[in-house]
Write a protein that holds these residues in place. Structure first.
Motif, mmCIF file in Angstrom:
data_model
loop_
_atom_site.group_PDB
_atom_site.id
_atom_site.type_symbol
_atom_site.label_atom_id
_atom_site.label_comp_id
_atom_site.label_asym_id
_atom_site.label_seq_id
_atom_site.Cartn_x
_atom_site.Cartn_y
_atom_site.Cartn_z
ATOM 1 N N VAL A 147 -9.173 13.637 -3.796
ATOM 2 C CA VAL A 147 -9.567 12.368 -3.176
ATOM 3 C C VAL A 147 -9.649 11.285 -4.245
ATOM 4 O O VAL A 147 -9.206 10.157 -4.038
ATOM 5 C CB VAL A 147 -10.901 12.525 -2.407
ATOM 6 C CG1 VAL A 147 -11.503 11.172 -2.041
ATOM 7 C CG2 VAL A 147 -10.681 13.366 -1.147
ATOM 8 N N GLU A 148 -10.201 11.647 -5.408
ATOM 9 C CA GLU A 148 -10.279 10.696 -6.521
ATOM 10 C C GLU A 148 -8.880 10.228 -6.957
ATOM 11 O O GLU A 148 -8.701 9.095 -7.397
ATOM 12 C CB GLU A 148 -11.004 11.347 -7.698
ATOM 13 C CG GLU A 148 -11.345 10.388 -8.807
ATOM 14 C CD GLU A 148 -12.193 11.058 -9.873
ATOM 15 O OE1 GLU A 148 -11.682 11.213 -11.003
ATOM 16 O OE2 GLU A 148 -13.337 11.427 -9.574
ATOM 17 N N GLU A 149 -7.893 11.107 -6.809
ATOM 18 C CA GLU A 149 -6.505 10.768 -7.159
ATOM 19 C C GLU A 149 -5.805 9.971 -6.047
ATOM 20 O O GLU A 149 -4.655 9.584 -6.195
ATOM 21 C CB GLU A 149 -5.703 12.041 -7.443
ATOM 22 C CG GLU A 149 -6.121 12.770 -8.704
ATOM 23 C CD GLU A 149 -5.749 12.014 -9.970
ATOM 24 O OE1 GLU A 149 -4.676 11.383 -10.015
ATOM 25 O OE2 GLU A 149 -6.554 12.056 -10.923
ATOM 26 N N GLY A 150 -6.491 9.780 -4.919
ATOM 27 C CA GLY A 150 -5.936 8.968 -3.844
ATOM 28 C C GLY A 150 -5.300 9.738 -2.706
ATOM 29 O O GLY A 150 -4.689 9.146 -1.815
ATOM 30 N N TYR A 151 -5.450 11.054 -2.699
ATOM 31 C CA TYR A 151 -4.874 11.867 -1.633
ATOM 32 C C TYR A 151 -5.866 12.053 -0.498
ATOM 33 O O TYR A 151 -7.079 12.069 -0.709
ATOM 34 C CB TYR A 151 -4.455 13.246 -2.166
ATOM 35 C CG TYR A 151 -3.406 13.179 -3.237
ATOM 36 C CD1 TYR A 151 -2.102 12.799 -2.945
ATOM 37 C CD2 TYR A 151 -3.720 13.474 -4.561
ATOM 38 C CE1 TYR A 151 -1.140 12.725 -3.937
ATOM 39 C CE2 TYR A 151 -2.758 13.405 -5.561
ATOM 40 C CZ TYR A 151 -1.471 13.020 -5.239
ATOM 41 O OH TYR A 151 -0.519 12.941 -6.220
ATOM 42 N N GLU A 152 -5.344 12.216 0.699
ATOM 43 C CA GLU A 152 -6.155 12.623 1.839
ATOM 44 C C GLU A 152 -6.167 14.146 1.818
ATOM 45 O O GLU A 152 -5.121 14.772 1.673
ATOM 46 C CB GLU A 152 -5.509 12.108 3.129
ATOM 47 C CG GLU A 152 -6.320 12.335 4.359
ATOM 48 C CD GLU A 152 -5.652 11.752 5.587
ATOM 49 O OE1 GLU A 152 -5.983 12.226 6.680
ATOM 50 O OE2 GLU A 152 -4.793 10.854 5.466
ATOM 51 N N SER A 160 -0.226 7.288 2.765
ATOM 52 C CA SER A 160 -1.239 8.322 2.574
ATOM 53 C C SER A 160 -0.559 9.681 2.478
ATOM 54 O O SER A 160 0.260 10.039 3.314
ATOM 55 C CB SER A 160 -2.211 8.302 3.744
ATOM 56 O OG SER A 160 -3.182 9.297 3.581
ATOM 57 N N PRO A 209 0.833 -1.218 0.000
ATOM 58 C CA PRO A 209 0.000 0.000 0.000
ATOM 59 C C PRO A 209 0.861 1.259 0.000
ATOM 60 O O PRO A 209 1.897 1.312 0.660
ATOM 61 C CB PRO A 209 -0.816 -0.118 1.289
ATOM 62 C CG PRO A 209 -0.163 -1.175 2.103
ATOM 63 C CD PRO A 209 0.694 -2.000 1.191
ATOM 64 N N LYS A 238 -1.176 13.657 2.551
ATOM 65 C CA LYS A 238 -2.187 14.621 2.998
ATOM 66 C C LYS A 238 -1.916 15.973 2.349
ATOM 67 O O LYS A 238 -0.816 16.510 2.445
ATOM 68 C CB LYS A 238 -2.171 14.766 4.511
ATOM 69 C CG LYS A 238 -3.300 15.685 5.014
ATOM 70 C CD LYS A 238 -3.335 15.776 6.515
ATOM 71 C CE LYS A 238 -4.268 14.728 7.032
ATOM 72 N NZ LYS A 238 -4.502 14.821 8.475
#
Length: 129
Positions: A28-33, A7, A4, A9
């Motif tokens: 968020v769609e790109e995987g970022y918090e 994360s 994984p 941010k």
């Protein structure tokens, strides 16, 4: 078995609620918090509380009370290594007055944010590693 990814941010700062929501959704769609702030003062408060967890800041330039460049100057004093992306509805460059005293790594036109922001963030984070 894949490992994984950590994360990442992002602190997203814009005084326009609709742009905050769009920016948050995109990232968020790109995987970022994503943590959003409605202006520079709120961003500084959030950074004071959670700054060690923030990996990158995306900020609007034109906001009431404190500009994005002024916010970047304050953040530079607290975390000089923190990459910042400045977004503006006006034509700005990396030569703008005050940018030298910041860690602004990229300037994007607001019209380009949703086309160029994910790639710009990925590029800056790759340089950091």
């Amino acid at each position: 078995m894949s490992i994984p990814l950590p994360s990442i941010k992002v602190l997203f700062v814009d005084d326009e609620p609709a742009l905050q929501a769009l920016g948050e959704d995109l990232l968020v769609e790109e995987g970022y918090e994503v943590v959003c702030a409605a202006g520079a003062r709120e961003a500084l408060d959030l950074f004071a509380q959670h700054g060690q967890q923030v990996d990158l800041v995306v900020t609007d330039e034109s906001m009431p009370g404190m500009t994005g460049i002024e916010l970047a100057q304050q953040l530079f004093k607290l975390a000089p290594q923190l990459p910042i992306i400045l977004c503006s509805g006006y034509l700005l460059t990396m030569a703008e007055e005050g940018i030298a005293a910041t860690n602004i790594k990229a300037v994007l036109a607001k019209t380009d944010i949703f086309f160029k922001l994910p790639a710009t963030i990925a590029s800056l984070l790759a340089q950091d590693r």
